[in-house]
Design a protein around this motif. Structure first.
Motif, short mmCIF file in Angstrom:
data_model
loop_
_atom_site.label_atom_id
_atom_site.label_comp_id
_atom_site.label_asym_id
_atom_site.label_seq_id
_atom_site.Cartn_x
_atom_site.Cartn_y
_atom_site.Cartn_z
N UNK A 194 39.80 39.37 16.14
CA UNK A 194 40.12 38.05 16.18
C UNK A 194 41.45 37.73 16.78
N UNK A 243 31.44 39.47 8.34
CA UNK A 243 31.40 38.39 7.04
C UNK A 243 29.90 38.20 6.96
N UNK A 292 38.97 38.24 5.60
CA UNK A 292 38.06 37.45 6.72
C UNK A 292 37.43 36.10 6.31
N UNK A 328 40.86 34.03 6.38
CA UNK A 328 41.50 33.80 7.39
C UNK A 328 40.64 33.07 8.53
N UNK A 339 38.66 31.84 11.59
CA UNK A 339 38.04 32.65 12.57
C UNK A 339 38.32 31.87 13.74
#
Lengths: 159, 108
Positions: B30, A146, A121, A124, A126
């Motif tokens: 997400x 996170x 995460x 990546x 968000x």
């Protein structure tokens, strides 16, 4: 609202056994939940004669997450307990075969604990970081999963 | 929540969406993205033009979605809805990403 009964860990096995005796012989669900301070176990059993269900919940402290195994009541509970054990780091006393079920690498942190880092995460983007109405927030918001210290660690490591 | 026997699919009412980003931020996987821009709308009799958020693009990646429904619950404007449709396969990974048109078409 689902009716459920909360039982202390030391009554977990006895209450489950009582449910079997009362006709709830079908194991529908045995699952774990990370409540941070506690680990919660949810057991849903069904009476196949009349489709009635009973839900039992127990909570064990995260510092010593330990509960008796129900594998002697339902053989199928053994797999579900193995999964809960590796995913939530719960110890099932008296389990006939406490090997991990899905994870292979023993060094992996329990994947479903909220405290487990989700390193992917960090790399990546968000989608929630996009600013609504093109306004700048005073403090950048961190995505769920996170933690600030990971971000600090990651930026500290690369700097 | 729905009383339908399946989870089906999550559909979007584009006119109800204000691009507030609550669903995007709440989504555990997400899978939602929103692109929007702000337009100044002048109204008769108003002293100043009003800033209005305009939705450009709303996508749900059903390759990531776990159908938890948190977005449906979280939306302050009831712009997301469960629909019973379930037949939306794709032969590429990108084909599982559904945009505003398809999400709105599921309402019909």
């Amino acid at each position: 609202m689902i009716a459920h009964q909360i039982v202390p860990p030391d009554e977990w096995h006895a209450q489950a056994q009582g449910a079997v005796g009362a006709g709830f012989t079908f194991l529908d669900l045995l699952a774990g939940i990370d409540r941070v301070e506690e680990r919660e176990l949810v057991l849903r059993v069904v009476n196949p004669e009349n489709d009635e269900a009973r839900t039992l919940i127990t909570r064990v402290p995260a510092s010593d997450p330990r509960v008796p195994s129900l594998a002697d009541l339902w053989a199928g509970a053994a797999w579900q307990e193995r999964e809960i054990s590796e995913m939530f780091d719960v110890v099932f006393d008296g389990h006939p075969d406490p090997r991990p079920l899905l994870t292979r690498d023993e060094s992996t942190e329990p994947p479903l604990l909220k405290s487990t880092a989700l390193p992917e995460r960090l790399s990546t983007p968000w989608p929630g970081a996009a600013e609504a109405q093109e306004r700048k927030r005073r403090r950048p918001q961190l995505p769920p999963g996170v933690r600030q210290e990971w971000v600090d660690e990651a930026s500290g490591g690369s700097a | 929540m729905t009383s339908l026997p399946t989870r089906g699919v999550i559909a979007l009412i584009p006119d109800a969406c204000t691009s507030c980003m609550v669903c995007v931020q709440e989504c555990p996987t997400w899978c939602i993205t929103i692109d929007s821009h702000v337009e100044q709308v002048s109204e008769e009799g108003a002293r100043r033009p009003r800033s209005v958020s305009v939705l450009d693009r709303f996508t749900i990646d059903f390759g990531l979605c776990m159908y938890c429904g948190i977005c449906v619950d979280a939306c302050p404007f009831d712009a997301l809805e469960w629909r019973p449709q379930h037949d939306y396969p794709a032969d590429t990974r990108a084909g599982l990403v559904q945009g505003t048109d398809q999400l709105a078409a599921w309402l019909r």
